[in-house]
Design a protein around this motif. Structure first.
Motif, PDB file in Angstrom:
ATOM      1  N   GLY A  87       1.515   0.437  -0.026  1.00 42.68           N
ATOM      2  CA  GLY A  87       2.173   2.561  -1.018  1.00 42.68           C
ATOM      3  C   GLY A  87       2.679   2.413  -0.184  1.00 42.68           C
ATOM      4  O   GLY A  87       3.885   2.871  -0.897  1.00 42.68           O
ATOM      5  N   LYS A  88       3.049   2.290   1.312  1.00 43.16           N
ATOM      6  CA  LYS A  88       4.844   2.602   2.068  1.00 43.16           C
ATOM      7  C   LYS A  88       5.526   1.884   1.771  1.00 43.16           C
ATOM      8  O   LYS A  88       6.941   2.207   1.717  1.00 43.16           O
ATOM      9  CB  LYS A  88       4.070   1.948   4.052  1.00 43.16           C
ATOM     10  N   LEU A  89       5.515   0.491   1.076  1.00 43.82           N
ATOM     11  CA  LEU A  89       6.051  -0.319   0.482  1.00 43.82           C
ATOM     12  C   LEU A  89       6.786  -0.543  -0.218  1.00 43.82           C
ATOM     13  O   LEU A  89       8.016   0.619  -0.221  1.00 43.82           O
ATOM     14  CB  LEU A  89       6.094  -1.951   0.743  1.00 43.82           C
ATOM     15  N   LEU A  90       6.060   0.202  -1.617  1.00 41.90           N
ATOM     16  CA  LEU A  90       6.595   1.172  -3.305  1.00 41.90           C
ATOM     17  C   LEU A  90       6.964   2.635  -2.575  1.00 41.90           C
ATOM     18  O   LEU A  90       8.593   2.854  -2.308  1.00 41.90           O
ATOM     19  CB  LEU A  90       5.150   1.735  -3.287  1.00 41.90           C
ATOM     20  N   ASP A  91       6.274   3.946  -1.464  1.00 42.99           N
ATOM     21  CA  ASP A  91       7.689   4.234  -1.195  1.00 42.99           C
ATOM     22  C   ASP A  91       8.750   3.866  -0.408  1.00 42.99           C
ATOM     23  O   ASP A  91      10.056   5.211  -0.296  1.00 42.99           O
ATOM     24  CB  ASP A  91       6.734   5.216   0.201  1.00 42.99           C
ATOM     25  N   SER A  92       9.134   2.816   0.665  1.00 42.63           N
ATOM     26  CA  SER A  92      10.129   2.374   1.248  1.00 42.63           C
ATOM     27  C   SER A  92      10.637   2.259  -0.312  1.00 42.63           C
ATOM     28  O   SER A  92      12.639   2.096  -0.252  1.00 42.63           O
ATOM     29  CB  SER A  92      10.319   1.716   2.091  1.00 42.63           C
ATOM     30  N   MET A  93      10.630   1.528  -1.133  1.00 45.05           N
ATOM     31  CA  MET A  93      11.030   0.519  -2.035  1.00 45.05           C
ATOM     32  C   MET A  93      11.928   2.328  -3.462  1.00 45.05           C
ATOM     33  O   MET A  93      13.048   2.919  -3.944  1.00 45.05           O
ATOM     34  CB  MET A  93      10.709   0.275  -3.669  1.00 45.05           C
ATOM     35  N   LEU A  94      11.090   2.931  -3.128  1.00 44.75           N
ATOM     36  CA  LEU A  94      11.625   4.317  -4.022  1.00 44.75           C
ATOM     37  C   LEU A  94      12.998   5.039  -3.203  1.00 44.75           C
ATOM     38  O   LEU A  94      14.013   5.167  -3.385  1.00 44.75           O
ATOM     39  CB  LEU A  94      10.788   5.483  -4.107  1.00 44.75           C
ATOM     40  N   ALA A  95      12.253   5.189  -1.653  1.00 48.24           N
ATOM     41  CA  ALA A  95      13.688   6.092  -0.924  1.00 48.24           C
ATOM     42  C   ALA A  95      14.964   4.952  -1.003  1.00 48.24           C
ATOM     43  O   ALA A  95      16.460   5.385  -1.011  1.00 48.24           O
ATOM     44  CB  ALA A  95      13.087   6.240   0.339  1.00 48.24           C
TER      45      ALA A  95
END
Ligand code: SF4
Length: 249
Positions: free
Chosen positions: A114-122
């Protein structure tokens, strides 16, 4: 953020394709047109159940999922994970199913993936909950984080279908093989599906790798970045009016 993606300093959201080449079919991004013949994924045999789910609005749908016992996955769940985000989002990201952290908290993508997904979104100037909705193919955690079985995914499919109908996203991003396989009724590999604009019931859909896979396979992060750039260009093409996708009322 980019350090977390393992790609700093070369991740840049820009037109310069010399950094990371987009997939070969990226030129199709602005030319998406819904197909005249839409191939719907297989449907559960229980037509009455499906019809009942498809008539639910958000409140009823959330309550239905929270109490659902319609497949064996309910037996070991702590919390059903309905999905989270902007219910009028243009962007819909669809993953596979809850893991241990998600099962405990009742929210998708809250662990390391999830943290990585948030980074991808950002990285593409998006943020969880702001014009973004995140959901999974199955709402209950498969034991031991195994892939959901086809019968389980089929049982849960009307919930995701109804979520998509209610959200009416402009673009769906399928995260990983399980999401892509279930949304597109295809057994093709992620590698062969990425770089193309697919169709889910008239909504454009692109495929990229699941963040959990990217945590294990660092060399494919560059490909995921190319996919995100492709998604942005596809969305820009939709906003530019080139695609024949109906505007939200
Ligand atoms: S995975 Fe879906 S169909 Fe199965 S029990 Fe959970 S909500 Fe119901």
């Amino acid at each position: 953020m980019l350090e977390e993606m393992g790609l700093t300093p070369i991740w840049r959201l820009r037109e310069d394709s010399t950094v990371v080449e987009p997939p070969p079919a990226a030129a199709d991004a602005a030319t998406y047109h819904p197909p005249s013949t839409i191939h719907h994924p297989p449907q559960p045999a229980t037509g009455d159940r499906r019809g009942e789910i498809m008539r639910l609005e958000w409140k009823g749908l959330k309550a239905r999922v929270a109490g659902c016992t319609d497949c064996p996955l309910h037996a070991n769940r702590n919390k059903a994970v309905f999905g989270v985000g902007d219910e009028n989002a243009d962007w819909l990201f669809v993953g596979e199913g809850p893991g241990a952290d998600e099962d405990a908290q009742g929210e998708p993508f809250v662990g390391q993936a999830g943290k990585l997904l948030d980074s991808m979104l950002a990285a593409i100037k998006l943020k969880r909950g702001a014009n973004v909705y995140i959901a999974n193919v199955v709402k209950c955690r498969p034991p031991g984080n195994r892939n959901p079985e086809s019968a389980e995914a089929l049982a849960c499919e009307p919930y995701l279908h109804r979520q998509i109908d209610l959200i009416r996203p402009k673009l769906i991003v399928a995260l990983g093989k399980v999401a892509a396989a279930n949304l597109l009724a295809s057994d093709a590999s992620v590698a062969s599906m990425r770089g193309k604009v697919h169709d889910y019931r008239g909504t454009p859909l692109i495929v990229t790798y699941h963040p959990a896979y990217l945590l294990r396979t660092l060399q494919d992060k560059a490909k995921a970045w190319a996919d995100l750039c492709f998604a942005v260009r596809t969305m820009e093409g939709l906003h530019g009016g080139e695609a024949a996708v109906a505007e939200k009322a």
